[in-house]
Design a protein around this motif. Structure first.
Motif, short mmCIF file in Angstrom:
data_model
loop_
_atom_site.label_atom_id
_atom_site.label_comp_id
_atom_site.label_asym_id
_atom_site.label_seq_id
_atom_site.Cartn_x
_atom_site.Cartn_y
_atom_site.Cartn_z
N LYS A 205 0.82 -1.41 0.10
CA LYS A 205 -0.09 -0.01 -0.16
C LYS A 205 0.82 1.37 -0.14
CE LYS A 205 -3.83 -2.51 0.29
NZ LYS A 205 -3.28 -3.77 0.40
N GLU A 206 2.19 0.90 -0.30
CA GLU A 206 3.23 2.14 -0.26
C GLU A 206 2.95 2.95 -1.66
OE1 GLU A 206 8.02 3.14 -0.48
OE2 GLU A 206 7.08 0.93 -0.37
N LEU A 207 2.92 4.39 -1.53
CA LEU A 207 2.84 5.33 -2.64
C LEU A 207 4.29 5.33 -3.11
CD1 LEU A 207 1.37 7.45 -4.54
CD2 LEU A 207 1.99 9.31 -2.64
N LEU A 208 4.48 4.85 -4.49
CA LEU A 208 5.79 4.78 -5.17
C LEU A 208 6.08 6.27 -5.56
CD1 LEU A 208 5.50 1.18 -6.91
CD2 LEU A 208 6.37 1.91 -4.68
N PHE A 209 5.29 6.97 -6.25
CA PHE A 209 5.50 7.93 -6.87
C PHE A 209 4.25 8.57 -7.58
CE2 PHE A 209 5.97 5.30 -10.56
CZ PHE A 209 5.24 5.73 -11.43
N GLN A 210 4.25 10.14 -7.73
CA GLN A 210 3.24 10.64 -8.28
C GLN A 210 3.15 11.89 -9.20
OE1 GLN A 210 1.19 12.08 -4.73
NE2 GLN A 210 2.09 14.18 -4.84
N GLU A 211 2.81 11.93 -10.25
CA GLU A 211 3.00 12.99 -11.36
C GLU A 211 1.63 13.84 -11.55
OE1 GLU A 211 5.70 13.40 -12.89
OE2 GLU A 211 6.99 11.69 -12.21
N PRO A 212 1.93 15.23 -12.04
CA PRO A 212 0.66 15.91 -11.84
C PRO A 212 0.37 16.17 -13.41
CG PRO A 212 2.70 17.47 -11.85
CD PRO A 212 3.21 15.96 -11.84
N ASN A 213 -0.79 16.81 -13.54
CA ASN A 213 -1.47 16.87 -14.75
C ASN A 213 -1.72 15.68 -15.75
OD1 ASN A 213 -0.83 19.89 -14.90
ND2 ASN A 213 0.96 19.58 -15.18
N ALA A 214 -2.58 14.82 -14.88
CA ALA A 214 -2.97 13.60 -15.75
C ALA A 214 -4.54 13.53 -15.90
CB ALA A 214 -2.34 12.41 -14.88
N ASN A 215 -5.08 13.13 -16.92
CA ASN A 215 -6.50 12.70 -16.95
C ASN A 215 -6.75 11.45 -17.34
OD1 ASN A 215 -5.83 12.46 -19.84
ND2 ASN A 215 -6.63 14.51 -20.24
N SER A 216 -5.81 10.75 -17.67
CA SER A 216 -6.03 9.16 -17.99
C SER A 216 -4.60 8.47 -17.81
CB SER A 216 -6.83 8.90 -19.20
OG SER A 216 -6.06 9.23 -20.29
N VAL A 217 -4.71 7.19 -17.38
CA VAL A 217 -3.53 6.54 -17.26
C VAL A 217 -3.45 4.92 -18.00
CG1 VAL A 217 -3.91 5.73 -14.88
CG2 VAL A 217 -1.98 5.87 -15.59
N ALA A 218 -2.51 4.50 -18.29
CA ALA A 218 -2.55 3.06 -18.76
C ALA A 218 -1.12 2.29 -18.62
CB ALA A 218 -3.05 2.94 -20.32
N TRP A 219 -0.96 1.33 -18.04
CA TRP A 219 0.24 0.28 -18.02
C TRP A 219 0.43 -0.20 -19.31
CZ3 TRP A 219 3.54 0.62 -13.89
CH2 TRP A 219 2.98 1.14 -12.68
N ASN A 220 1.63 -0.44 -19.51
CA ASN A 220 2.37 -1.04 -20.70
C ASN A 220 2.12 -2.59 -20.44
OD1 ASN A 220 3.78 -2.57 -22.84
ND2 ASN A 220 4.93 -0.60 -23.03
N THR A 221 1.39 -3.21 -21.34
CA THR A 221 0.87 -4.69 -21.23
C THR A 221 2.17 -5.67 -21.68
OG1 THR A 221 0.20 -4.77 -23.40
CG2 THR A 221 -1.31 -4.26 -21.84
N GLN A 222 3.18 -5.08 -21.88
CA GLN A 222 4.35 -6.00 -22.16
C GLN A 222 5.48 -5.55 -21.40
OE1 GLN A 222 5.26 -6.21 -26.45
NE2 GLN A 222 3.23 -6.24 -27.08
N CYS A 223 5.36 -4.48 -20.40
CA CYS A 223 6.76 -4.13 -19.60
C CYS A 223 6.14 -3.82 -18.18
CB CYS A 223 7.23 -3.14 -20.29
SG CYS A 223 8.97 -2.59 -19.31
#
Length: 1035
Positions: A455-473
């Motif tokens: 449950k640790e917060l690893l990092f955060q970035e501003p100015n986002a409206n949507s997000v997606a992980w790379n399915t191969q990495c």
């Protein structure tokens, strides 16, 4: 307290650019700004209710029609410019989109008016007209009538087509509209009647398709700008959206009373609808999103896709599709199941065997047969839901709530699992491929990444409206926001590039982005994150990133970095990726990076890669070892080694040694560049003299350096050696060696333009304009020669050098004569200019004396000459005076000399003319005094000054209406060029049988001598005595 008055809005009209909205409200026309809805101005002019308004296609005027039987034409500046009337109340108006002809319709007739005609042509009709509209090409006008008939007329008002609707007068036509689409092959007319039907017709009157039942009385029909949709309103108290074929898609807005009119803003998706509304007119603008159409011809409310399944929600059912084949490139779907039931939901997702419906806090899992299998009730509103995979029938769902909770739900499990809870509302979610990391976009547009296990917060970035992980990495994700795409690998800084829209997926090097209504797959090279791993010498991870998609150079850099970092495993994998499987060659590279250069060279030679060994030695500046390695090898390799050694010398700041080595290696161009850059001209000329004349590129480069360092003699020698006469001519021109250039032109006339044109330009730049004009003339550039002369003439006039101006005009006339002689096509034009320039030359020549007399204290001309000159000039200034010639100076000089010589009538006339001109202050007093004194003189001219015509012997007045011609025979006077007295010369014409040469020879003959014998004879008659002298002539 301000009272509120209600009134009915019967019609609306947009300005074609969409900047204004015209509203028919009561007995007024209201104009609104569409940007913010503010009232610009109410227009008063009608005495009764305004029923209709229409804007012209050019946006310059609009019209309004009222129950007071009048039409008013208004400008776009809101000014009334015209008003005309009919015998009955006005029902509708429409502007022709092409000719801007206005059609105005009343209960008993319709009129056609255009700005070009003064009167309105009116045509009687058998029934009340309720609506009208022009075709897109402006050729035909459709009229809808109370008796259920649609009459199509041409521009002259003649009926061409008559459409009789079923129902007749019991189904009056209430609204019509032509489809504005340019893609349609035929003009299509939409007709809505109070039989509650919508129909479509071609221009020929043929109906297209069947009638559409509306279930309400339509009052208005309006197409979108491109014709893809229709907006309708009426007794159902709604503004509704339809397809262009009449299929109802949905409701745009609801009202409390009938909707009498609705209009679409041009080139946009804004709809204005109006009904009974407040007098202050709070005009309502509604944005309605364009919906997707599918073959079922119904409104698509929601769509969901998962692997081979596609779910589409329609108003009354849900369709489940599956892929037609297992081929991933085949995107053909077929219907698998139909759930014929109406569902209300906020979100919809589909799994392999279920559909999931989300309604506020409730989640329902339904089978494809509409059986509700599971239901979950959440503690807060559901903001996001996503299928994250799993076995068929046991898929997992990722759910984000408004209170910040993030849950994982399995469709076969009634219990939800809480992954974590944050303080801000969830906007978007995604889970990494290993299910160990969770990316969340919250309501503050911040992207937060958590470790699910800790449950640790690893990092955060501003100015986002949507997000997606790379399915191969596992360690790579992307997020979008503020017009940028952000790619983040591990804990490295974010890599940004511009991208509009929302990220919805990330697979390998492809990012899927939704922007407005389109989905795009963007290919993104993974070079940036690969190099981020390489900088930290994380070669395994860099290799994984490279496998997603990088360039060939990136692969080579990866292999090089891996070898330098002694990560041979990664370097070997990179080689296999590129198709290199030679282990000995790989071992040679390893030896090279370990510093075992001789062993590496032996292996390179053994594997047939001598060039790599040579490159290794030369890169390490081991030139002696390289020579030993080559031995008596191929001369090409020796040259290559010499070239690399020269490169090293050049980079080591030893240019002379590098030049010598380049020369030895046969690299003449590189040697010339070094020699030329350092200005070693003696060395360069020796090299140029040794080069063969066929080696044109090195020789040309040598010549360039000679020109740069002003060694023009050497450059000329090179060009002569090459036989490049054009370059030699250009060399002399650039160096301003005109004599050498002229001597070349004498031998080679084809270079005349290349020499004389720049020579003329050089002369003009040095203020030697007359020589420049002659040079242009020699070059055959007549236009430039004329232009130079015209500029010289203009400058001379501006600077009051009128004698020079006269000379330049004479030269211009001669130039025109030359052009007329050489160019038959321009002969007539040039001859006309010749006479014009000759005339101007004479005027400026004459005015030179007048100007000197008026501006200088003393004059060298006699009064008679000044008088003749002024009179001649005055006769030629009856129209506009040429630039620089002053009528005041001319008249004043004439008046003074006339008074002095006794031509008082001319003097008085000149003073009277002067009174109509603006007199300089320096002449004012003397002119007024002379004007008074001349009135004391007799009103006549001295007879000694009166000119006589030598053709008809008529005495001409000093000032005559014919100018410088006889008032009797119209014979032009010929003036002396010095005194400007009339010469005793008469123009005569030759007989047809006498040539010019014969005439000249006759003129040159001596006058015959006449011998005369005279005698007196006395005669008497009637006491008168007369004596006559008789002369006898003997030739």
């Amino acid at each position: 307290m301000e009272s509120t008055v209600y009134t009915c809005i019967y019609d609306l009209a947009f300005r074609p650019d969409g900047s204004q909205l015209i509203v028919a409200a009561g007995n007024r026309v209201l104009v609104y700004d569409t940007a913010d809805g503010t009232l610009i101005q109410p227009l008063k002019g009608h005495k009764d209710t305004v029923y209709c308004v229409a804007y012209a296609k050019d946006g310059k005027r609009f019209a309004s029609g009222s129950a007071d039987k009048s039409i008013i034409i208004w400008t776009s500046k809101l000014e009334g410019i015209l008003k005309y009337t009919h015998n009955d109340s006005i029902q509708c108006v429409a502007y022709n989109p092409v000719t801007h002809q206005l059609a105005s319709c009343s209960s008993g007739d319709f009129g056609l008016w255009s700005p070009e005609q003064k009167s309105v042509s009116k045509h009687k009709v058998s029934s009340k007209i309720t609506c009208c509209g022009w075709t897109n090409d402006g050729q035909y006008l459709a009229l809808g009538m109370m008796n259920g008939v649609v009459s199509i007329r041409n521009k002259n008002g003649e009926e061409k087509v008559k459409i009789e609707r079923p129902g007749g007068s019991s189904s009056p036509i209430w609204s019509i509209a032509w489809n504005p689409s340019k893609d349609e092959h035929n003009d299509i007319l939409a007709v809505a009647d109070w039989g509650q039907r919508l129909s479509f017709y071609q221009l020929s009157g043929k109906q297209m398709g069947k009638d559409r039942q509306l279930n309400f009385d339509p009052c208005c029909v309006s197409f979108f700008s491109k014709g893809e949709y229709i907006v309708m309103g009426g007794s159902d108290k709604q503004a509704s959206l339809y397809t262009k074929d009449g299929v109802r898609l949905g409701t745009i807005g609801e009202q409390s009373s009938w909707v009498w009119t609705c209009r679409v803003k041009p080139d946009s998706n804004y709809v204005v609808r109006h009904l009974s509304i407040v007098a202050k007119l709070n005009v309502i603008f509604t944005y309605y999103c364009i919906v997707l159409r599918i073959k079922c011809r119904e409104l698509v409310k929601k769509i969901a896709i998962y692997r081979s399944r596609l779910a589409i929600q329609l108003p009354e059912k849900i369709l489940i599709y599956e892929l037609h084949s297992d081929d991933s490139s085949d995107m053909h779907y077929r219907v698998k199941e139909k759930i014929c039931k109406r569902f209300e939901c906020n979100l919809l997702v589909v799994c392999s065997q279920h559909i999931i419906l989300c309604q506020e806090k409730r989640l329902q899992c339904l089978s494809f047969t509409a059986v509700r299998e599971k239901e979950w009730l959440m503690e807060s509103l559901i903001r996001y839901i996503k299928v994250i995979g799993g076995p068929s029938g046991r898929e997992g769902l990722l759910v984000g709530l408004k209170n910040g909770a993030i849950l994982k739900i399995f469709v076969d499990n009634p219990f939800a699992i809480t992954l974590l809870k944050q303080n801000t509302s969830v906007r978007c979610l995604d889970m990494s491929t290993s299910r160990s990391k969770l990316a969340v976009v919250d309501e503050h547009n911040t992207c937060l990444v958590y470790d699910i296990n800790t449950k640790e917060l690893l990092f955060q970035e501003p100015n986002a409206n949507s997000v997606a992980w790379n399915t191969q990495c596992e360690d790579m994700l992307c997020f979008s926001g503020s017009g940028y795409l952000n790619i983040k690998a591990s804990n490295f800084p974010v890599h940004q590039q511009k991208l509009q829209g929302f990220v919805v997926g990330y697979n390998g090097s492809k990012i899927f982005c939704l922007h407005v209504y389109s989905m795009a797959a963007v290919e993104v090279p993974q070079s940036a994150p690969m190099y981020q791993y390489l900088e930290r010498r994380m070669f395994q991870e860099a290799y994984q990133i490279a496998c997603l998609g990088v360039t060939d150079n990136d692969w080579k850099d990866l292999a090089t970095e891996a070898l330098e970092g002694l990560d041979f495993h990664t370097a070997k994998k990179e080689r296999k990726k590129r198709g290199e499987s030679n282990n000995q060659l790989f071992l040679a590279d390893v030896y090279a990076y370990q510093g075992k250069f001789h062993e590496a060279a032996k292996l390179y030679r053994k594997t047939g890669h001598d060039s790599r060994a040579l490159s290794m030695y030369t890169d390490l500046r081991m030139f002696e070892y390289a020579k030993d390695f080559l031995g008596s090898a191929d001369p090409k390799d020796t040259k290559l080694l010499m070239k690399k050694q020269a490169d090293w010398a050049k980079n080591s700041k030893e240019p002379r040694a590098a030049a010598d080595m380049y020369l030895t290696a046969g690299e003449h161009m590189k040697a010339i560049e070094i020699i030329g850059e350092h200005g070693w001209m003696d060395m360069l000329i020796d090299l140029a003299r040794k080069l063969d004349k066929a080696e044109r590129e090195p020789l040309s480069r040598c010549a360039v350096f000679f020109k740069k360092f002003n060694h023009h003699g050497y450059a000329a020698e090179i060009y002569n050696k090459m036989g490049d006469l054009k370059a030699l001519v250009q060399l002399h021109v650039d160096a301003r060696h005109w004599d050498e250039a002229f001597s070349l032109v004498e031998k080679h006339s084809q270079f005349r333009d290349d020499v004389y044109v720049p020579y003329a330009q050089w002369l003009a730049e040095h203020d030697r304009f007359e020589e420049a004009q002659r040079a242009f003339h020699k070059a055959g550039r007549q236009a430039e020669a004329v232009r130079v002369l015209e500029q010289l003439t203009h400058n001379a006039v501006v600077e009051s050098r009128f004698n020079d101006a006269s000379y330049y005009y004479w030269m211009l006339s001669m130039q025109c004569l030359d052009i007329a002689r050489d160019n038959t096509e321009k002969k007539e034009e040039m001859l006309k200019k010749f006479h014009s320039f000759q005339h101007l030359a004479e005027l400026y020549h004459v005015y030179h004396s007048v100007h000197r007399y008026m501006s200088e204290p003393f004059s060298s001309n006699m009064p008679e000459i000044l008088f003749n000159i002024s009179r001649f000039l005055f006769h030629n200034l009856t129209r506009d005076a040429p630039m620089g010639i002053s009528k005041v100076d001319t008249l004043y000089a004439l008046a003074k000399q006339s008074k002095l010589l006794g031509a008082y009538k001319v003097a008085r006339h000149a003073f009277e003319k002067l009174q109509g001109l603006k007199i300089p202050s320096r002449y004012q007093d003397s002119m007024e005094l002379s004007c008074l004194t001349v009135r004391s003189k007799p009103y006549r001219d001295s007879e000694d000054l009166i000119p006589m015509c030598y053709r008809c012997s008529t005495n001409n007045p000093l000032l005559n209406n014919q100018g410088n011609s006889c008032i009797n025979c119209r014979q032009p006077f010929i003036y002396s060029a010095s005194s400007y007295e009339v010469l005793p010369l008469v123009e005569f014409y030759l007989e047809d049988d006498i040539s010019d040469e014969e005439a000249v020879s006759l003129i040159d003959l001596e006058v015959p001598r006449v011998q005369t014998n005279s005698s007196w004879q006395e005669m008497s008659s009637a006491g008168n005595i007369s004596v006559t002298l008789q002369t006898l002539k003997k030739l």
